[in-house]
Design a protein around this motif. Structure first.
Motif, PDB file in Angstrom:
ATOM      1  N   TRP A  24     -15.740  -2.262 -14.381  1.00  0.00           N
ATOM      2  CA  TRP A  24     -16.493  -1.723 -13.265  1.00  0.00           C
ATOM      3  C   TRP A  24     -15.720  -1.762 -11.955  1.00  0.00           C
ATOM      4  O   TRP A  24     -15.867  -0.878 -11.122  1.00  0.00           O
ATOM      5  N   VAL A  25     -14.865  -2.759 -11.762  1.00  0.00           N
ATOM      6  CA  VAL A  25     -14.084  -2.844 -10.524  1.00  0.00           C
ATOM      7  C   VAL A  25     -13.112  -1.667 -10.439  1.00  0.00           C
ATOM      8  O   VAL A  25     -12.944  -1.069  -9.373  1.00  0.00           O
ATOM      9  N   SER A  26     -12.504  -1.287 -11.549  1.00  0.00           N
ATOM     10  CA  SER A  26     -11.622  -0.120 -11.576  1.00  0.00           C
ATOM     11  C   SER A  26     -12.401   1.149 -11.259  1.00  0.00           C
ATOM     12  O   SER A  26     -11.893   2.040 -10.565  1.00  0.00           O
ATOM     13  N   ASP A  27     -13.626   1.236 -11.761  1.00  0.00           N
ATOM     14  CA  ASP A  27     -14.460   2.396 -11.450  1.00  0.00           C
ATOM     15  C   ASP A  27     -14.748   2.477  -9.954  1.00  0.00           C
ATOM     16  O   ASP A  27     -14.721   3.556  -9.365  1.00  0.00           O
ATOM     17  N   VAL A  28     -15.003   1.343  -9.339  1.00  0.00           N
ATOM     18  CA  VAL A  28     -15.257   1.310  -7.899  1.00  0.00           C
ATOM     19  C   VAL A  28     -14.008   1.762  -7.142  1.00  0.00           C
ATOM     20  O   VAL A  28     -14.078   2.573  -6.221  1.00  0.00           O
ATOM     21  N   LYS A  29     -12.852   1.275  -7.554  1.00  0.00           N
ATOM     22  CA  LYS A  29     -11.594   1.654  -6.898  1.00  0.00           C
ATOM     23  C   LYS A  29     -11.265   3.127  -7.087  1.00  0.00           C
ATOM     24  O   LYS A  29     -10.676   3.749  -6.213  1.00  0.00           O
TER      25      LYS A  29
END
Length: 121
Positions: A24-29
């Motif tokens: 999910w952090v990669s999706d946010v980035k």
């Protein structure tokens, strides 16, 4: 409906309320790479468990908290302390149908201003 569709075209919507994506952090980035706004839909338990919010490095402009009376627990207050220290201009909107207590409430730090109040009493 047209404005809603336009908003979705210009945004990346990450639904952590239904799908607990490990990346999910990669999706946010990724929103920055596509020059899009990001809309992160997440429940409090997921976000505060293991202090997952610490992994967010991108700017947060708006937090909408449903059932804001739950913000009085320790994990939520740690999140709001982190949020307000990291993003002092973040707009915070909370909704609750639970009447406030007469004693001072610790969530007043995160939500110091009541915009409107309605009671059926």
């Amino acid at each position: 409906m047209l404005k809603y569709r336009k908003m979705l075209r210009n945004s990346i919507v990450i639904r952590l309320d239904t799908i607990k994506n490990k990346n999910w952090v990669s999706d946010v980035k990724s929103a920055s790479l596509w020059n899009k706004s990001r809309i992160l839909i997440v429940n409090r338990a997921f976000l505060t468990s293991k202090s997952r919010y610490n992994r967010i490095k991108e700017n947060i402009d708006l937090v909408i908290h449903d059932e804001v009376h739950t913000a009085t627990n320790n994990s939520s207050m740690k999140f709001y302390d982190w949020l307000m220290n990291r993003f002092p201009k973040v707009i915070r909107i909370g909704f609750t149908a639970t009447p406030p207590t007469k004693s001072p409430n610790i969530f007043n730090r995160a939500f110091p201003k009541i915009l409107s109040r309605y009671s059926i009493y």
